[in-house]
Design a protein around this motif. Structure first.
Motif, PDB file in Angstrom:
ATOM      1  N   CYS A  72       0.796  -1.231   0.000  1.00 17.03           N
ATOM      2  CA  CYS A  72       0.000   0.000   0.000  1.00 17.03           C
ATOM      3  C   CYS A  72       0.828   1.281   0.000  1.00 17.03           C
ATOM      4  O   CYS A  72       0.258   2.368  -0.003  1.00 17.03           O
ATOM      5  CB  CYS A  72      -0.942  -0.012   1.196  1.00 17.03           C
ATOM      6  SG  CYS A  72      -2.161  -1.346   1.107  1.00 17.03           S
ATOM      7  N   THR A  73       2.132   1.173   0.018  1.00  9.11           N
ATOM      8  CA  THR A  73       2.978   2.360   0.004  1.00  9.11           C
ATOM      9  C   THR A  73       3.873   2.335  -1.229  1.00  9.11           C
ATOM     10  O   THR A  73       4.627   1.393  -1.438  1.00  9.11           O
ATOM     11  CB  THR A  73       3.866   2.415   1.273  1.00  9.11           C
ATOM     12  OG1 THR A  73       3.029   2.369   2.419  1.00  9.11           O
ATOM     13  CG2 THR A  73       4.695   3.679   1.302  1.00  9.11           C
ATOM     14  N   ASP A  74       3.779   3.391  -2.026  1.00  9.27           N
ATOM     15  CA  ASP A  74       4.630   3.542  -3.204  1.00  9.27           C
ATOM     16  C   ASP A  74       5.964   4.131  -2.759  1.00  9.27           C
ATOM     17  O   ASP A  74       6.088   5.328  -2.538  1.00  9.27           O
ATOM     18  CB  ASP A  74       3.943   4.454  -4.223  1.00  9.27           C
ATOM     19  CG  ASP A  74       4.759   4.635  -5.489  1.00  9.27           C
ATOM     20  OD1 ASP A  74       5.858   4.045  -5.602  1.00  9.27           O
ATOM     21  OD2 ASP A  74       4.286   5.376  -6.379  1.00  9.27           O
ATOM     22  N   LYS A  75       6.952   3.260  -2.609  1.00 10.13           N
ATOM     23  CA  LYS A  75       8.255   3.696  -2.102  1.00 10.13           C
ATOM     24  C   LYS A  75       9.079   4.446  -3.151  1.00 10.13           C
ATOM     25  O   LYS A  75      10.109   5.013  -2.842  1.00 10.13           O
ATOM     26  CB  LYS A  75       9.021   2.502  -1.548  1.00 10.13           C
ATOM     27  CG  LYS A  75       8.380   1.976  -0.275  1.00 10.13           C
ATOM     28  CD  LYS A  75       9.016   0.683   0.164  1.00 10.13           C
ATOM     29  CE  LYS A  75       8.145  -0.088   1.095  1.00 10.13           C
ATOM     30  NZ  LYS A  75       6.909  -0.576   0.529  1.00 10.13           N
ATOM     31  N   SER A  76       8.616   4.468  -4.405  1.00  9.11           N
ATOM     32  CA  SER A  76       9.326   5.233  -5.430  1.00  9.11           C
ATOM     33  C   SER A  76       9.000   6.725  -5.330  1.00  9.11           C
ATOM     34  O   SER A  76       9.691   7.554  -5.921  1.00  9.11           O
ATOM     35  CB  SER A  76       8.987   4.721  -6.831  1.00  9.11           C
ATOM     36  OG  SER A  76       7.647   5.021  -7.158  1.00  9.11           O
ATOM     37  N   SER A  77       7.967   7.073  -4.574  1.00  6.73           N
ATOM     38  CA  SER A  77       7.590   8.466  -4.352  1.00  6.73           C
ATOM     39  C   SER A  77       8.049   8.877  -2.958  1.00  6.73           C
ATOM     40  O   SER A  77       7.503   8.413  -1.961  1.00  6.73           O
ATOM     41  CB  SER A  77       6.066   8.624  -4.464  1.00  6.73           C
ATOM     42  OG  SER A  77       5.664   9.868  -3.948  1.00  6.73           O
ATOM     43  N   SER A  78       9.051   9.742  -2.882  1.00  7.22           N
ATOM     44  CA  SER A  78       9.560  10.153  -1.571  1.00  7.22           C
ATOM     45  C   SER A  78       8.490  10.891  -0.771  1.00  7.22           C
ATOM     46  O   SER A  78       8.427  10.755   0.451  1.00  7.22           O
ATOM     47  CB  SER A  78      10.816  11.014  -1.714  1.00  7.22           C
ATOM     48  OG  SER A  78      10.546  12.166  -2.477  1.00  7.22           O
ATOM     49  N   ALA A  79       7.618  11.639  -1.436  1.00  6.31           N
ATOM     50  CA  ALA A  79       6.541  12.346  -0.735  1.00  6.31           C
ATOM     51  C   ALA A  79       5.558  11.351  -0.117  1.00  6.31           C
ATOM     52  O   ALA A  79       5.146  11.503   1.036  1.00  6.31           O
ATOM     53  CB  ALA A  79       5.810  13.277  -1.691  1.00  6.31           C
ATOM     54  N   GLU A  80       5.178  10.313  -0.876  1.00  6.18           N
ATOM     55  CA  GLU A  80       4.253   9.317  -0.352  1.00  6.18           C
ATOM     56  C   GLU A  80       4.895   8.510   0.770  1.00  6.18           C
ATOM     57  O   GLU A  80       4.264   8.218   1.785  1.00  6.18           O
ATOM     58  CB  GLU A  80       3.765   8.375  -1.452  1.00  6.18           C
ATOM     59  CG  GLU A  80       2.735   7.396  -0.919  1.00  6.18           C
ATOM     60  CD  GLU A  80       2.045   6.576  -1.993  1.00  6.18           C
ATOM     61  OE1 GLU A  80       1.582   5.473  -1.653  1.00  6.18           O
ATOM     62  OE2 GLU A  80       1.952   7.033  -3.140  1.00  6.18           O
ATOM     63  N   LEU A  81       6.150   8.158   0.609  1.00 12.23           N
ATOM     64  CA  LEU A  81       6.852   7.410   1.648  1.00 12.23           C
ATOM     65  C   LEU A  81       6.938   8.224   2.937  1.00 12.23           C
ATOM     66  O   LEU A  81       6.659   7.711   4.026  1.00 12.23           O
ATOM     67  CB  LEU A  81       8.250   7.010   1.163  1.00 12.23           C
ATOM     68  CG  LEU A  81       9.075   6.152   2.096  1.00 12.23           C
ATOM     69  CD1 LEU A  81       8.353   4.861   2.466  1.00 12.23           C
ATOM     70  CD2 LEU A  81      10.427   5.844   1.463  1.00 12.23           C
ATOM     71  N   ASP A  82       7.272   9.504   2.820  1.00 10.36           N
ATOM     72  CA  ASP A  82       7.353  10.378   3.985  1.00 10.36           C
ATOM     73  C   ASP A  82       5.998  10.502   4.669  1.00 10.36           C
ATOM     74  O   ASP A  82       5.893  10.392   5.895  1.00 10.36           O
ATOM     75  CB  ASP A  82       7.873  11.761   3.555  1.00 10.36           C
ATOM     76  CG  ASP A  82       8.057  12.690   4.732  1.00 10.36           C
ATOM     77  OD1 ASP A  82       8.775  12.322   5.677  1.00 10.36           O
ATOM     78  OD2 ASP A  82       7.454  13.787   4.705  1.00 10.36           O
ATOM     79  N   GLU A  83       4.952  10.719   3.885  1.00 12.44           N
ATOM     80  CA  GLU A  83       3.600  10.821   4.436  1.00 12.44           C
ATOM     81  C   GLU A  83       3.190   9.516   5.107  1.00 12.44           C
ATOM     82  O   GLU A  83       2.579   9.523   6.185  1.00 12.44           O
ATOM     83  CB  GLU A  83       2.599  11.185   3.332  1.00 12.44           C
ATOM     84  CG  GLU A  83       1.166  11.268   3.798  1.00 12.44           C
ATOM     85  CD  GLU A  83       0.898  12.397   4.769  1.00 12.44           C
ATOM     86  OE1 GLU A  83      -0.076  12.292   5.550  1.00 12.44           O
ATOM     87  OE2 GLU A  83       1.645  13.390   4.782  1.00 12.44           O
ATOM     88  N   SER A  84       3.531   8.398   4.526  1.00 11.07           N
ATOM     89  CA  SER A  84       3.198   7.096   5.113  1.00 11.07           C
ATOM     90  C   SER A  84       3.878   6.911   6.464  1.00 11.07           C
ATOM     91  O   SER A  84       3.246   6.459   7.423  1.00 11.07           O
ATOM     92  CB  SER A  84       3.609   5.964   4.172  1.00 11.07           C
ATOM     93  OG  SER A  84       2.830   5.972   3.023  1.00 11.07           O
ATOM     94  N   ILE A  85       5.142   7.259   6.537  1.00 12.07           N
ATOM     95  CA  ILE A  85       5.880   7.113   7.796  1.00 12.07           C
ATOM     96  C   ILE A  85       5.246   7.977   8.883  1.00 12.07           C
ATOM     97  O   ILE A  85       5.067   7.539  10.018  1.00 12.07           O
ATOM     98  CB  ILE A  85       7.373   7.447   7.588  1.00 12.07           C
ATOM     99  CG1 ILE A  85       8.019   6.348   6.745  1.00 12.07           C
ATOM    100  CG2 ILE A  85       8.087   7.621   8.924  1.00 12.07           C
ATOM    101  CD1 ILE A  85       9.409   6.684   6.238  1.00 12.07           C
TER     102      ILE A  85
END
Length: 138
Positions: A72-85
């Motif tokens: 469920c987390t797109d790790k290729s997008s740094s913005a999405e990864l940061d928001e997920s964390i």
């Protein structure tokens, strides 16, 4: 009064289960990229973990929505990864059920040596949910 009923209805139909787990040593996890690209190896242990999570969530608990970090987390997008964390604690807090997979555990005697208890991330996954169910490897 009608808005409260609608809010309750939305809350009821949007209930989800979340998987607390450690990533596998010996096999790759199914990732967001795999899932959306159709490149899923159905013979790997990571795929079996996903299938078991979905099966247990629906069959044992009647929940049809699930969240698993690797998918469920797109790790290729740094913005999405940061928001997920930053959102992880809230996601675990708002889940109806947290399925906790003790992947190194096959009997009650193995529990204290399970790798799940050695990972920093899993502390929030233990504290945030109101409802946890622990499952052994099988």
């Amino acid at each position: 009064m009608a808005s409260l009923a609608l809010k309750d209805c939305i809350k009821e139909i949007s209930q989800y289960a979340i998987l607390s787990h450690t990533w596998l040593h010996s096999a790759p996890e199914v990732t967001y990229e795999d899932w959306h690209g159709g490149e899923i190896n159905t013979t790997h242990e990571g795929y079996r973990k996903l299938v078991n999570f979905c099966r247990v969530t629906e069959a044992d608990h009647g929940i049809t929505l699930g969240w698993m970090d690797s998918i469920c987390t797109d790790k290729s997008s740094s913005a999405e990864l940061d928001e997920s964390i930053r959102s992880m604690y809230k996601w675990y807090q708002n889940t109806k059920l947290c399925i906790t997979l003790l992947a190194d555990t096959t009997s009650i005697g193995d529990v204290e040596q399970d790798r799940w208890f050695t990972r920093g991330w899993t502390l929030q996954e233990l504290l945030a949910p109101q409802n946890l169910k622990f499952y052994q490897r099988n």
